[in-house]
Design a protein around this motif. Structure first.
Motif, PDB file in Angstrom:
ATOM      1  N   GLU A 100       0.344  -1.352   0.328  1.00 34.82           N
ATOM      2  CA  GLU A 100      -0.430   0.168  -0.286  1.00 34.82           C
ATOM      3  C   GLU A 100       0.510   0.953  -0.573  1.00 34.82           C
ATOM      4  O   GLU A 100       0.719   2.538  -0.830  1.00 34.82           O
ATOM      5  N   PHE A 101       1.961   1.471   1.010  1.00 34.99           N
ATOM      6  CA  PHE A 101       2.908   2.472   0.683  1.00 34.99           C
ATOM      7  C   PHE A 101       4.131   2.765  -0.517  1.00 34.99           C
ATOM      8  O   PHE A 101       3.768   3.899  -1.520  1.00 34.99           O
ATOM      9  N   TYR A 102       3.990   1.380  -1.407  1.00 37.59           N
ATOM     10  CA  TYR A 102       4.614   1.927  -2.877  1.00 37.59           C
ATOM     11  C   TYR A 102       3.970   2.141  -3.384  1.00 37.59           C
ATOM     12  O   TYR A 102       4.388   2.973  -4.099  1.00 37.59           O
ATOM     13  N   ARG A 103       2.266   1.825  -3.336  1.00 29.97           N
ATOM     14  CA  ARG A 103       1.298   1.899  -4.104  1.00 29.97           C
ATOM     15  C   ARG A 103       0.906   3.635  -4.880  1.00 29.97           C
ATOM     16  O   ARG A 103       0.754   4.431  -5.103  1.00 29.97           O
ATOM     17  N   GLY A 104       1.161   3.996  -3.242  1.00 28.89           N
ATOM     18  CA  GLY A 104      -0.028   5.208  -2.617  1.00 28.89           C
ATOM     19  C   GLY A 104      -1.076   5.183  -3.343  1.00 28.89           C
ATOM     20  O   GLY A 104      -1.896   5.082  -2.959  1.00 28.89           O
ATOM     21  N   THR A 105      -1.417   6.672  -4.370  1.00 30.41           N
ATOM     22  CA  THR A 105      -2.708   6.143  -5.053  1.00 30.41           C
ATOM     23  C   THR A 105      -2.986   5.803  -6.238  1.00 30.41           C
ATOM     24  O   THR A 105      -3.672   6.191  -6.413  1.00 30.41           O
ATOM     25  N   GLN A 106      -1.887   5.022  -6.366  1.00 26.77           N
ATOM     26  CA  GLN A 106      -1.644   3.906  -7.850  1.00 26.77           C
ATOM     27  C   GLN A 106      -2.516   3.453  -7.850  1.00 26.77           C
ATOM     28  O   GLN A 106      -2.737   2.308  -6.328  1.00 26.77           O
ATOM     29  N   GLU A 107      -3.723   2.457  -8.304  1.00 27.61           N
ATOM     30  CA  GLU A 107      -4.164   1.277  -8.050  1.00 27.61           C
ATOM     31  C   GLU A 107      -3.780   0.146  -8.459  1.00 27.61           C
ATOM     32  O   GLU A 107      -4.076  -0.643  -7.954  1.00 27.61           O
ATOM     33  N   ALA A 108      -2.944  -0.186  -9.103  1.00 27.46           N
ATOM     34  CA  ALA A 108      -2.076  -0.914  -9.701  1.00 27.46           C
ATOM     35  C   ALA A 108      -0.548  -1.121  -8.409  1.00 27.46           C
ATOM     36  O   ALA A 108      -0.325  -0.821  -8.520  1.00 27.46           O
ATOM     37  N   ASP A 109      -0.624  -2.355  -9.062  1.00 30.03           N
ATOM     38  CA  ASP A 109       0.105  -3.026  -8.103  1.00 30.03           C
ATOM     39  C   ASP A 109       1.685  -3.380  -8.609  1.00 30.03           C
ATOM     40  O   ASP A 109       0.953  -4.842  -9.072  1.00 30.03           O
ATOM     41  N   THR A 110       2.185  -3.157  -9.205  1.00 34.69           N
ATOM     42  CA  THR A 110       3.423  -3.902 -10.256  1.00 34.69           C
ATOM     43  C   THR A 110       4.628  -4.010  -9.345  1.00 34.69           C
ATOM     44  O   THR A 110       5.734  -3.953  -9.873  1.00 34.69           O
ATOM     45  N   LEU A 111       4.545  -4.168  -8.248  1.00 35.62           N
ATOM     46  CA  LEU A 111       5.722  -4.619  -7.541  1.00 35.62           C
ATOM     47  C   LEU A 111       6.100  -6.056  -8.263  1.00 35.62           C
ATOM     48  O   LEU A 111       7.545  -6.473  -8.508  1.00 35.62           O
ATOM     49  N   ARG A 112       5.224  -6.519  -8.506  1.00 35.14           N
ATOM     50  CA  ARG A 112       5.866  -8.019  -8.988  1.00 35.14           C
ATOM     51  C   ARG A 112       6.387  -7.910 -10.213  1.00 35.14           C
ATOM     52  O   ARG A 112       6.966  -9.004 -10.754  1.00 35.14           O
ATOM     53  N   GLN A 113       6.466  -6.760 -10.378  1.00 38.34           N
ATOM     54  CA  GLN A 113       7.576  -6.581 -12.173  1.00 38.34           C
ATOM     55  C   GLN A 113       9.301  -6.643 -12.011  1.00 38.34           C
ATOM     56  O   GLN A 113       9.425  -7.117 -12.902  1.00 38.34           O
ATOM     57  N   PHE A 114       9.309  -6.970 -10.757  1.00 37.62           N
ATOM     58  CA  PHE A 114      10.943  -6.922  -9.941  1.00 37.62           C
ATOM     59  C   PHE A 114      11.066  -8.090  -9.918  1.00 37.62           C
ATOM     60  O   PHE A 114      10.708  -9.014  -9.418  1.00 37.62           O
ATOM     61  N   PRO A 115      12.647  -8.223 -10.362  1.00 39.82           N
ATOM     62  CA  PRO A 115      12.743  -9.917 -10.997  1.00 39.82           C
ATOM     63  C   PRO A 115      12.752 -10.515  -8.883  1.00 39.82           C
ATOM     64  O   PRO A 115      12.495 -12.386  -9.070  1.00 39.82           O
ATOM     65  N   PHE A 116      13.163  -9.589  -8.437  1.00 42.43           N
ATOM     66  CA  PHE A 116      13.281 -10.460  -7.263  1.00 42.43           C
ATOM     67  C   PHE A 116      11.927 -10.294  -6.293  1.00 42.43           C
ATOM     68  O   PHE A 116      12.668 -11.423  -5.486  1.00 42.43           O
ATOM     69  N   PHE A 117      11.415 -10.184  -6.623  1.00 42.29           N
ATOM     70  CA  PHE A 117       9.785 -10.581  -5.935  1.00 42.29           C
ATOM     71  C   PHE A 117       9.277 -11.668  -6.988  1.00 42.29           C
ATOM     72  O   PHE A 117       8.383 -11.777  -6.429  1.00 42.29           O
ATOM     73  N   GLN A 118       9.236 -11.954  -7.965  1.00 39.43           N
ATOM     74  CA  GLN A 118       9.104 -13.769  -8.462  1.00 39.43           C
ATOM     75  C   GLN A 118       9.480 -14.269  -7.815  1.00 39.43           C
ATOM     76  O   GLN A 118      11.038 -14.902  -8.484  1.00 39.43           O
ATOM     77  N   SER A 119       8.684 -14.868  -6.943  1.00 41.05           N
ATOM     78  CA  SER A 119       9.800 -16.035  -6.153  1.00 41.05           C
ATOM     79  C   SER A 119       9.864 -17.993  -7.382  1.00 41.05           C
ATOM     80  O   SER A 119      10.552 -18.263  -7.323  1.00 41.05           O
ATOM     81  N   TRP A 120       8.422 -17.561  -8.316  1.00 36.78           N
ATOM     82  CA  TRP A 120       8.820 -18.686  -9.044  1.00 36.78           C
ATOM     83  C   TRP A 120       9.915 -18.527  -9.587  1.00 36.78           C
ATOM     84  O   TRP A 120      10.609 -20.062 -10.208  1.00 36.78           O
TER      85      TRP A 120
END
Length: 290
Positions: A100-120
């Motif tokens: 929620e902090f990272y997203r701020g006022t944006q609706e989309a959650d794009t954190l998993r675009q970063f490779p280190f958060f793609q645990s699969w």
């Protein structure tokens, strides 16, 4: 009775901070001195980044022990179980933040675009050099300075620093050559990962996930096999097995039958067969070894 595995929130570490509900950055040694309990296995409901400037030891994330070494980063997503065994002189920085902090006022959650958060797809570690880590270290210092006292637009500044930090780390990450905008990868896969995380306890069929992604089950299966070498069913079953291992290891207050029920298995014998099929051992023997 043994205690449940603790799940910590940012306010558990920063009760006096105005931003405690979404962000925290702190010196690693200061954090360890004040919160010695963090060495034992536990979960968080937030994202965690551990930067190690110098040091040694191990950092275990969901049953995988990663070596601690200088100029390294370790990445955790909410819900993962971790514990560390660090040398006393280990130095670095800890960064906590919520989606929620990272997203701020944006609706989309794009954190998993970063490779280190793609645990699969990728391991949650980054080993680099002192030269490459110098700009990262300077950015962390700027974040700590910004965080040290209340200022106008402070949350906006910290959110901007955080975005820049994640971008710089993604550029250093070994898998960064695989861009999110490449056709079908990994955008739909990290969407699938989010969906599985939300619904794996429901034992939904593959068609449920395919429909949510506006794909056919066959195409989704091919997408998984081409990029991960696994079927969609494999991914769903692996997520259940991971949670079973977490509960068997860190929830001694639950019986095997209760763990099966938590995971959505009405028949305990079926849960035991499912677990043994995928791990080669029974839940009872796995718990004993753990």
């Amino acid at each position: 009775m043994p205690q449940k595995l603790p799940v910590y929130r940012i306010p558990d570490f920063t009760a006096a901070r105005a931003l405690a509900n979404g962000f925290h950055v702190v010196d690693l040694q200061a954090h360890r001195a004040k919160h010695a309990f963090v060495q034992a296995p536990h979960k968080h409901d937030f994202y965690l980044l551990l930067y190690v400037k110098t040091g040694a030891g191990t950092h275990t994330i969901d049953f995988t022990a990663h070596p601690i070494q200088a100029n390294s980063f370790y990445f955790l997503t909410p819900g993962q179980v971790h514990a560390w065994d660090l040398a006393p002189d280990t130095q670095g920085t800890l960064l906590f933040f919520t989606a929620e902090f990272y997203r701020g006022t944006q609706e989309a959650d794009t954190l998993r675009q970063f490779p280190f958060f793609q645990s699969w797809q990728h391991p949650p570690v980054l080993f680099s050099s002192e030269e490459h880590m110098l700009p990262i270290q300077q950015l962390l210092q700027q974040m700590q300075q910004e965080y040290s006292q209340a200022r106008t637009f402070q949350q906006d500044a910290l959110r901007a620093y955080l975005e820049l930090l994640l971008i710089q780390l993604a550029r250093l990450y070994p898998k960064a050559e695989r861009q999110p905008e490449a056709p079908n990868w990994p955008f739909q896969l990290y969407q699938l990962e989010n969906l599985v995380e939300q619904h794996y306890l429901e034992h939904q069929p593959i068609s449920f996930y395919a429909r949510a992604l506006h794909l056919t089950p066959k195409y989704l299966n091919e997408l998984c096999k081409q990029n991960l070498g696994k079927t969609t069913s494999d991914l769903l079953q692996e997520r259940l097995i991971l949670e079973a291992k977490r509960l068997l290891t860190h929830s001694p207050h639950l019986t095997i039958a209760q763990i099966g029920a938590v995971l959505g298995f009405e028949d305990n014998s079926y849960f035991s067969r499912f677990f043994k099929k995928h791990t080669g051992t029974t839940p009872e023997k796995f718990r004993q070894r753990a």
